[in-house]
Design an enzyme around this catalytic site. Structure first.
Site, PDB file in Angstrom:
ATOM      1  N   ASP A  52       0.832  -1.197   0.000  1.00 26.00           N
ATOM      2  CA  ASP A  52       0.000   0.000   0.000  1.00 26.00           C
ATOM      3  C   ASP A  52       0.872   1.256   0.000  1.00 26.00           C
ATOM      4  OD1 ASP A  52       0.379   1.059   2.728  1.00 26.00           O
ATOM      5  OD2 ASP A  52      -0.718  -0.711   3.393  1.00 26.00           O
ATOM      6  N   GLU A  53       0.241   2.383  -0.213  1.00 28.79           N
ATOM      7  CA  GLU A  53       0.953   3.651  -0.400  1.00 28.79           C
ATOM      8  C   GLU A  53       1.885   3.968   0.766  1.00 28.79           C
ATOM      9  OE1 GLU A  53      -0.253   8.196  -1.771  1.00 28.79           O
ATOM     10  OE2 GLU A  53      -1.834   6.772  -1.246  1.00 28.79           O
TER      11      GLU A  53
END
Length: 192
Positions: A52-53
């Site tokens: 994820d980011e």
């Protein structure tokens, strides 16, 4: 006889704040950082799984869908080092290894048993672009978690479920491929 297409494989130290993709069709598409800005990748490249980011570390990339499916199928271990808020307890580690209940796609999901242990020393990673709170706000500790599954934000949800929210998450291994001394944003070609 058909000529077999030559596939390309890479490993990258995905930086914090980047999406694990090359095209963004989302609403905030102009403000999101994509992997293609880090290297001149060949056409047809895809991330094998996702980080994820806000996560960083080892991400494998390939032009071969079969390789991607094999690694994502659940038979290949992925090891993460998570810096957690607080001094993680042996009881919390035991719960992680047995499987904990997390939310996934609006339902309750119990994670598969996994390997987990507290790291004795703080791992040496390059400084992250966004500062992590320091120990003046209470102790932190590091835990290794090795999974064969990979639900959305799973490690973060697991550490929160046992009372120790994740502050920094770095994937250090996929199968027999290790992050080792790579620098943030570094790309290396792989022979798979």
């Amino acid at each position: 006889m058909e000529k077999e297409e030559k596939h390309h494989h890479f490993m990258i130290y995905k930086p914090y704040g980047f999406l694990s993709q090359f095209i963004n069709n989302g609403q905030k598409q102009n403000s999101k950082k994509l992997l293609g800005t880090l290297y001149d990748f060949p056409e047809g490249i895809m991330a094998i799984g996702r980080l994820d980011e806000k996560s960083e570390g080892l991400l494998l990339l390939t032009t071969d869908g079969k390789t991607s499916n094999y690694i994502c199928s659940g038979g290949v271990e992925k090891e993460y080092y998570a810096q957690v808020d607080g001094d993680i307890t042996l009881d919390a580690i035991k719960l992680l290894t047995q499987g904990v209940e997390i939310g996934f796609e609006g339902k309750k999901y119990t994670t598969a048993p996994c390997k987990a242990f507290k790291l004795k020393t703080v791992p040496e990673f390059p400084k992250r672009s966004k500062k992590i709170r320091d120990d003046r706000h209470g102790p932190t500790s590091w835990v290794s978690i090795t999974l064969k599954e990979g639900k959305f934000r799973q490690v973060r949800k697991m550490t929160s479920a046992v009372g120790f929210p994740t502050l920094r998450l770095v994937r250090v291994r996929v199968g027999e491929i290790y992050l080792d001394s790579m620098q943030i944003g570094e790309v290396r070609k792989l022979m798979l």
